[in-house]
Design a protein around this motif. Structure first.
Motif, PDB file in Angstrom:
ATOM      1  N   ARG A 136      -8.746   5.619  -0.003  1.00 42.33           N
ATOM      2  CA  ARG A 136      -9.288   5.953   1.310  1.00 42.33           C
ATOM      3  C   ARG A 136      -8.248   6.649   2.179  1.00 42.33           C
ATOM      4  NH1 ARG A 136     -12.387   0.362   2.323  1.00 42.33           N
ATOM      5  NH2 ARG A 136     -10.607  -0.339   1.116  1.00 42.33           N
ATOM      6  N   ILE A 137      -6.985   6.248   2.049  1.00 45.47           N
ATOM      7  CA  ILE A 137      -5.926   6.935   2.800  1.00 45.47           C
ATOM      8  C   ILE A 137      -5.808   8.384   2.307  1.00 45.47           C
ATOM      9  CG2 ILE A 137      -3.425   7.005   3.223  1.00 45.47           C
ATOM     10  CD1 ILE A 137      -3.586   3.852   3.227  1.00 45.47           C
ATOM     11  N   ASN A 138      -5.880   8.573   0.988  1.00 41.17           N
ATOM     12  CA  ASN A 138      -5.860   9.944   0.449  1.00 41.17           C
ATOM     13  C   ASN A 138      -7.004  10.781   1.025  1.00 41.17           C
ATOM     14  OD1 ASN A 138      -3.642   9.446  -1.209  1.00 41.17           O
ATOM     15  ND2 ASN A 138      -4.897   8.892  -2.976  1.00 41.17           N
ATOM     16  N   ALA A 139      -8.202  10.202   1.070  1.00 38.52           N
ATOM     17  CA  ALA A 139      -9.371  10.936   1.585  1.00 38.52           C
ATOM     18  C   ALA A 139      -9.163  11.328   3.045  1.00 38.52           C
ATOM     19  CB  ALA A 139     -10.640  10.098   1.431  1.00 38.52           C
ATOM     20  N   ILE A 140      -8.592  10.408   3.825  1.00 42.61           N
ATOM     21  CA  ILE A 140      -8.346  10.690   5.246  1.00 42.61           C
ATOM     22  C   ILE A 140      -7.397  11.879   5.393  1.00 42.61           C
ATOM     23  CG2 ILE A 140      -7.197   9.795   7.326  1.00 42.61           C
ATOM     24  CD1 ILE A 140      -8.333   6.999   6.524  1.00 42.61           C
ATOM     25  N   PRO A 158      -6.746  -6.368   7.972  1.00 38.74           N
ATOM     26  CA  PRO A 158      -6.604  -7.533   7.091  1.00 38.74           C
ATOM     27  C   PRO A 158      -7.959  -8.101   6.684  1.00 38.74           C
ATOM     28  CG  PRO A 158      -6.237  -8.164   9.357  1.00 38.74           C
ATOM     29  CD  PRO A 158      -6.524  -6.683   9.373  1.00 38.74           C
ATOM     30  N   PRO A 159      -7.958  -8.916   5.641  1.00 40.11           N
ATOM     31  CA  PRO A 159      -9.207  -9.522   5.173  1.00 40.11           C
ATOM     32  C   PRO A 159      -9.884 -10.383   6.238  1.00 40.11           C
ATOM     33  CG  PRO A 159      -7.436  -9.851   3.583  1.00 40.11           C
ATOM     34  CD  PRO A 159      -6.814  -9.292   4.826  1.00 40.11           C
ATOM     35  N   SER A 160      -9.123 -10.860   7.234  1.00 33.33           N
ATOM     36  CA  SER A 160      -9.754 -11.693   8.263  1.00 33.33           C
ATOM     37  C   SER A 160     -10.885 -10.922   8.942  1.00 33.33           C
ATOM     38  CB  SER A 160      -8.730 -12.133   9.302  1.00 33.33           C
ATOM     39  OG  SER A 160      -8.013 -11.029   9.783  1.00 33.33           O
ATOM     40  N   ARG A 185      -8.604  -4.089  -1.548  1.00 37.02           N
ATOM     41  CA  ARG A 185      -7.895  -3.899  -2.821  1.00 37.02           C
ATOM     42  C   ARG A 185      -6.933  -2.751  -2.622  1.00 37.02           C
ATOM     43  NH1 ARG A 185     -12.318  -2.426  -5.927  1.00 37.02           N
ATOM     44  NH2 ARG A 185     -10.884  -0.845  -6.680  1.00 37.02           N
ATOM     45  N   VAL A 186      -5.715  -2.878  -3.158  1.00 33.66           N
ATOM     46  CA  VAL A 186      -4.686  -1.877  -2.898  1.00 33.66           C
ATOM     47  C   VAL A 186      -5.138  -0.483  -3.346  1.00 33.66           C
ATOM     48  CG1 VAL A 186      -2.326  -1.163  -3.418  1.00 33.66           C
ATOM     49  CG2 VAL A 186      -2.794  -3.532  -2.875  1.00 33.66           C
ATOM     50  N   VAL A 233       0.850  -1.205   0.000  1.00 34.13           N
ATOM     51  CA  VAL A 233       0.000   0.000   0.000  1.00 34.13           C
ATOM     52  C   VAL A 233       0.883   1.252   0.000  1.00 34.13           C
ATOM     53  CG1 VAL A 233      -1.673   1.329   1.365  1.00 34.13           C
ATOM     54  CG2 VAL A 233      -2.010  -1.124   1.032  1.00 34.13           C
ATOM     55  N   ARG A 234       1.940   1.231   0.802  1.00 32.57           N
ATOM     56  CA  ARG A 234       2.842   2.392   0.849  1.00 32.57           C
ATOM     57  C   ARG A 234       3.455   2.636  -0.526  1.00 32.57           C
ATOM     58  NH1 ARG A 234       8.403   1.960   0.363  1.00 32.57           N
ATOM     59  NH2 ARG A 234       8.549   0.447   2.085  1.00 32.57           N
TER      60      ARG A 234
END
Lengths: 205, 205
Positions: B178-182, B125-127, B171-172, B21-22
């Motif tokens: 979403r990180i951008n929006a935050i 995580p997906p879990s 999904r990456v 993601v980074r």
């Protein structure tokens, strides 16, 4: 299991362009908010539909709604009442949908009292943006003009106090993008997500 | 006049895909974050450049940095030290730029102590996502599998506590958006904007 929706309140000084921004938000192809329809005691105009444009009420009905605490906020304007029926807002939030209100600053204060968890967005006018630009153009304007602008800016900054976010209305599309980002982020706040997961764990036990 | 930058900390359970993601975030054409380069006591590998991939230090130098409180966070891994030099982070934030850290959960705890105002994002995580899907598929899996997943989910939910936001890495590209929006939203928080305006008013007096 359903997560409750967010109450999104867009407000700001009169003339800032709240209505234009709201329209642009609801013109987006994938808009995810429900718009809260206002009630009013004024007569329907040609083509206006009850339950679409407004909930049309008599003056007496409206005053009953005020007395019974059925309005999230209300105000009188040119002899007519305008207000937000609380029932629709509550029902829609319970269904897990976000509700979008575009209201005057006075109304926003009333909503804050009833929905402290709402998401309050202040639409800031260009006069504040100019405050930042002014440093660059310093010396090219009259003292009086500067004093007036400073006064307006100071009053607008005082108004912000109640809000969670400030969005400058420099360009309508830009303001919309930022409002979208705020709503996305707010749904990802840990408190909300954690609560949802914990509830799921409980249900699975 | 410059507004201080945000310290953005991305963390989460090992194996969740923090690094991926980074990298995707820094591959965006208009990325607005500075990436904080780590220090390490391990030897440079073929092609690694000091000040680009890592700040390479001797074990003694690294231990001096720990003793002198020059690291935002650090850990020992397979006999080598890894850590985040505090100086670069502070300098970059002072310049008004956002700094992005991608670190382990243990490190995130250390950073929270030193930068309580940082923006802490938990990559889930997906879990956890599966926790939500499981209700649908209930009865189709063995009890032991379900118990193990529930235990993992519970541990992951406990880890979240320290964070401001939770982003599911389903999904990456979706996680990046979403990180951008935050980050956009965080810059629009009233406290930050109001402080900037008030400072401008003071300077104009």
């Amino acid at each position: 299991m359903e997560e409750k929706g967010l109450l999104i309140v867009l407000s700001g000084p009169s003339g800032v362009g709240k209505g234009t921004v709201r329209k642009a938000i609801f013109d987006q192809p994938d808009v995810n908010f429900e718009y809260s329809i206002s009630a009013t005691s004024r007569k329907p105009r040609e083509g206006e539909v009850h339950g679409v444009d407004y909930f049309f009420k008599s003056r007496e009905q409206f005053e009953d709604m005020i007395a019974n605490d059925e309005l999230l906020e209300h105000a009188e304007y040119v002899g007519n009442y305008y207000g937000t029926p609380i029932e629709y807002v509550k029902k829609t939030l319970e269904e897990g949908k976000d509700v979008f209100l575009e209201i005057e600053v006075q109304g926003a204060k009333q909503v804050r009292d009833k929905f402290p968890d709402g998401l309050f967005i202040f639409l800031a006018p260009p006069s504040l943006k100019e405050l930042e630009n002014r440093i660059v153009t310093r010396g090219t304007e009259t003292d009086e003009l500067i004093r007036n602008r400073m006064k307006a800016a100071r009053e607008e900054i005082e108004m912000m106090n109640l809000y969670d976010y400030v969005v400058e209305n420099d360009r309508v599309e830009h303001a919309c993008e930022r409002i979208n980002a705020i709503v996305v982020a707010e749904h990802l706040r840990r408190e909300r997500v954690e609560k949802r997961y914990r509830k799921l764990l409980e249900e699975e036990k």
